[in-house]
Design a protein around this motif. Structure first.
Motif, PDB file in Angstrom:
ATOM      1  N   GLU A 231       0.822  -1.203   0.000  1.00 39.59           N
ATOM      2  CA  GLU A 231       0.000   0.000   0.000  1.00 39.59           C
ATOM      3  C   GLU A 231       0.861   1.260   0.000  1.00 39.59           C
ATOM      4  N   ASP A 232       0.399   2.284  -0.730  1.00 38.70           N
ATOM      5  CA  ASP A 232       1.136   3.542  -0.839  1.00 38.70           C
ATOM      6  C   ASP A 232       0.162   4.712  -0.720  1.00 38.70           C
ATOM      7  N   PRO A 233       0.175   5.442   0.408  1.00 38.28           N
ATOM      8  CA  PRO A 233       1.094   5.300   1.534  1.00 38.28           C
ATOM      9  C   PRO A 233       0.750   4.060   2.354  1.00 38.28           C
ATOM     10  N   GLY A 234       1.724   3.598   3.116  1.00 43.92           N
ATOM     11  CA  GLY A 234       1.492   2.381   3.883  1.00 43.92           C
ATOM     12  C   GLY A 234       2.466   2.228   5.022  1.00 43.92           C
ATOM     13  N   TYR A 235       2.302   1.139   5.750  1.00 46.01           N
ATOM     14  CA  TYR A 235       3.126   0.828   6.913  1.00 46.01           C
ATOM     15  C   TYR A 235       4.564   0.559   6.477  1.00 46.01           C
ATOM     16  N   PRO A 236       5.559   1.319   6.980  1.00 40.85           N
ATOM     17  CA  PRO A 236       6.945   1.126   6.549  1.00 40.85           C
ATOM     18  C   PRO A 236       7.475  -0.281   6.796  1.00 40.85           C
ATOM     19  N   GLY A 237       6.965  -0.960   7.821  1.00 40.06           N
ATOM     20  CA  GLY A 237       7.421  -2.321   8.096  1.00 40.06           C
ATOM     21  C   GLY A 237       7.122  -3.284   6.967  1.00 40.06           C
ATOM     22  N   SER A 238       6.066  -3.024   6.198  1.00 39.36           N
ATOM     23  CA  SER A 238       5.750  -3.868   5.045  1.00 39.36           C
ATOM     24  C   SER A 238       6.846  -3.759   3.995  1.00 39.36           C
ATOM     25  N   HIS A 239       7.246  -2.546   3.709  1.00 36.30           N
ATOM     26  CA  HIS A 239       8.303  -2.298   2.725  1.00 36.30           C
ATOM     27  C   HIS A 239       9.597  -2.985   3.142  1.00 36.30           C
ATOM     28  N   ARG A 240       9.972  -2.822   4.408  1.00 39.74           N
ATOM     29  CA  ARG A 240      11.220  -3.422   4.898  1.00 39.74           C
ATOM     30  C   ARG A 240      11.161  -4.946   4.842  1.00 39.74           C
ATOM     31  N   ALA A 241      10.012  -5.516   5.174  1.00 39.62           N
ATOM     32  CA  ALA A 241       9.891  -6.973   5.171  1.00 39.62           C
ATOM     33  C   ALA A 241      10.040  -7.536   3.760  1.00 39.62           C
ATOM     34  N   VAL A 242       9.463  -6.853   2.778  1.00 46.75           N
ATOM     35  CA  VAL A 242       9.582  -7.310   1.388  1.00 46.75           C
ATOM     36  C   VAL A 242      11.030  -7.250   0.931  1.00 46.75           C
ATOM     37  N   LEU A 243      11.704  -6.154   1.226  1.00 41.23           N
ATOM     38  CA  LEU A 243      13.111  -6.026   0.839  1.00 41.23           C
ATOM     39  C   LEU A 243      13.961  -7.102   1.509  1.00 41.23           C
ATOM     40  N   ALA A 244      13.725  -7.338   2.814  1.00 50.42           N
ATOM     41  CA  ALA A 244      14.517  -8.327   3.543  1.00 50.42           C
ATOM     42  C   ALA A 244      14.324  -9.727   2.985  1.00 50.42           C
ATOM     43  N   ALA A 245      13.154  -9.999   2.422  1.00 49.52           N
ATOM     44  CA  ALA A 245      12.881 -11.325   1.854  1.00 49.52           C
ATOM     45  C   ALA A 245      13.333 -11.448   0.406  1.00 49.52           C
ATOM     46  N   GLY A 246      13.933 -10.380  -0.144  1.00 52.28           N
ATOM     47  CA  GLY A 246      14.424 -10.432  -1.518  1.00 52.28           C
ATOM     48  C   GLY A 246      13.385 -10.108  -2.560  1.00 52.28           C
ATOM     49  N   GLY A 247      12.218  -9.605  -2.135  1.00 57.77           N
ATOM     50  CA  GLY A 247      11.169  -9.264  -3.079  1.00 57.77           C
ATOM     51  C   GLY A 247      11.322  -7.865  -3.641  1.00 57.77           C
ATOM     52  N   ARG A 248      10.494  -7.528  -4.612  1.00 58.66           N
ATOM     53  CA  ARG A 248      10.497  -6.192  -5.229  1.00 58.66           C
ATOM     54  C   ARG A 248       9.195  -5.495  -4.853  1.00 58.66           C
ATOM     55  N   PRO A 249       9.248  -4.496  -3.958  1.00 57.31           N
ATOM     56  CA  PRO A 249       8.026  -3.810  -3.559  1.00 57.31           C
ATOM     57  C   PRO A 249       7.464  -2.982  -4.719  1.00 57.31           C
TER      58      PRO A 249
END
Length: 502
Positions: A231-249
């Motif tokens: 979601e944009d705007p959205g919870y920053p923790g979602s963005h960080r979790a996707v990056l940490a898992a190797g995904g492309r937000p």
């Protein structure tokens, strides 16, 4: 200060008797720094311990202690019947240590770029840190903090004490990696009744909070580079979790009806996961409309994608019954439901849960098989008892009334003190609300001006990944009493005026 004009001076050694660092440590660091900088060449003869002790005006044992440490670490070599010399084949790392004699870990680091980072790590470094934290809660207007002043601390303490006193060996053994069975049963019963989640206890997996749940789901769902709707705007923790898992937000706009599913289909139709908060979106506070819920579920079923439903605080609907979870509409088994007790109980209780679709239960069990229990089994047992005894349900009812009162108090205070500059949006769920900036002001500037005055408010700009479409502020009111909320808005009014003058 002990100095020397002889051999020690030629080595540029200085010892400070007033320093808290022991003299032998100062001498060790001084010689080590000179060796690594190249000032003391490989093979160079080191003066005798007696010479150094005399010129530095220290005990010989101090010098011997430093020299022995340098020999042990390979900087010096000593041969029987001969002098001590700098190691002949020592590689020179000129920037490895500071020129001074201190041993601060931060200053000993080399002035280099360091190891190469993965793309995800570089992206994590660039993410916004959001509003500065100004001290311990409660504080106006930090988002996400529950009413700690109203938590039944004594009742919780009695529950914990009773569980600890009666604990069996199984609780001390670490427990089931999937979670404490009575807690899984209690959660399944609770979310079925209160949130319309369809599940049995075997589908419930205990986590150490929301972020661990995100991490676990995304690592099972994603291959490197897979797209994820966030979601944009959205919870920053979602963005960080996707990056940490190797995904492309992939940021997907949120409007008055929640996540814009049609925009998601246009931007990344083959995304592997959609990470959404359908019942109470953060930070805008909107609800995903029924038509978009159905479109999202149809997309997931058609593409075999995952939907990660973040239901962080929708228990706290101020009026009426909490909305039914998206998971309750899922017929294809695409939704993983995530909940947390950090908002409904207290942040220090790092306990949450996820509800896996029936087809994925075996996958989650296998992922947990070699892992330790995600959280303290004793805490899990205490929370299970707290739920089973009805204390949690009573606490939720009390909090709904309190958050309604505090939310209305904040709205009244903002209208009284910040009228004409801020346009607050009423909220019917949770512990925070947003306000749009009516004047052409930078929300980041307002945030910083407020912080200088001791008020912590979040800038809406910090929650956008794509183009910033709105300037505004996000207020947490859950952890602050009404009188303190009013004092906070008076301070904020002065911050707004200062920001307008800059």
């Amino acid at each position: 200060m002990k100095t020397s004009n002889g051999v020690a001076s030629s080595l540029l050694l200085r010892l400070d008797s007033r320093s808290s660092t022991p003299l032998h440590e100062q001498l060790f660091e001084g010689l080590r720094a000179r060796i690594l900088s190249g000032a003391l060449a490989p093979g160079l003869r080191i003066p005798s311990s007696r010479q150094l002790a005399t010129e530095l005006d220290v005990a010989r044992s101090t010098v011997l202690q430093a020299l022995d440490a340098l020999i042990a670490e390979g900087y010096l070599v000593a041969r029987a019947g001969s002098c001590t010399r700098v190691a002949p084949e020592l590689p020179l790392l000129a920037a490895d240590v500071p020129r001074s004699g201190t041993r601060s870990p931060s200053t000993r680091l080399r002035a280099s770029r360091g190891p190469r980072l993965a793309d995800a790590a570089r992206a994590l470094k660039s993410t916004s840190s959001g509003a500065p934290r100004l001290g311990a809660a409660p504080r106006a207007f930090r988002p996400g903090v529950p009413a700690l002043d109203l938590f039944p601390t004594a009742r919780w303490a009695r529950t914990v004490s009773r569980v600890h006193a009666r604990a069996s060996m199984g609780l001390f053994d670490g427990g089931d990696p999937s979670g404490h069975a009575p807690l899984r049963e209690a959660i399944a019963s609770h979310v079925s009744a209160s949130r319309g989640v369809r599940c049995v206890p075997e589908q419930v997996f205990i986590t150490a909070g929301t972020q661990q749940a995100f991490d676990e789901v995304l690592r099972l769902a994603l291959n490197p580079g897979d797209s994820v709707w966030i979601e944009d705007p959205g919870y920053p923790g979602s963005h960080r979790a996707v990056l940490a898992a190797g995904g492309r937000p992939v940021p997907i706009p949120v409007d008055g009806e929640g996540l814009d599913v049609s925009a998601g289909l246009a931007r990344a139709p083959r995304a592997r996961v959609a990470l959404v908060a359908p019942s109470h979106q953060y930070p805008l506070g909107v609800t995903l409309s029924l038509s978009r819920r159905m479109a999202l579920l149809q997309w997931a079923e058609r593409t075999r994608a995952w939907i990660l439903e973040d239901d962080y605080d929708s228990e706290f609907r101020h009026r009426g019954r909490p909305l039914t979870a998206l998971q309750g509409l899922d017929e294809a088994g695409c939704v993983v439901y995530v909940g947390t007790f950090s908002k409904s109980m207290f942040p220090g209780l790092r306990l949450g849960f996820l509800v896996a679709p029936p087809s994925l239960v075996d996958v989650f069990c296998a992922a947990r098989a070699a892992a330790p229990s995600p959280a303290s089994t004793l805490e899990q047992a205490a929370l299970a008892a707290f739920l089973a005894d009805g204390h949690f349900a009573r606490h939720l009812r009390r909090m709904r009334a309190a958050y309604r009162e505090r939310g209305e108090a904040l709205l009244d205070a903002l209208r009284a003190d910040c009228s004409g500059v801020l346009v607050p949006r009423p909220c019917d769920t949770g512990m925070q609300l947003r306000a749009s900036l009516a004047a052409p002001l930078s929300d980041l500037r307002v945030r910083d001006e407020a912080a200088r005055r001791g008020v912590e408010v979040a800038a809406l700009s910090d929650y956008f990944l794509g183009r910033r479409r709105e300037s505004g502020l996000v207020f947490g009111f859950g952890g602050v009493r009404p009188d303190a909320l009013r004092e906070g808005t008076r301070i904020l009014a002065r911050a707004l005026e200062a920001a307008r003058r800059r």
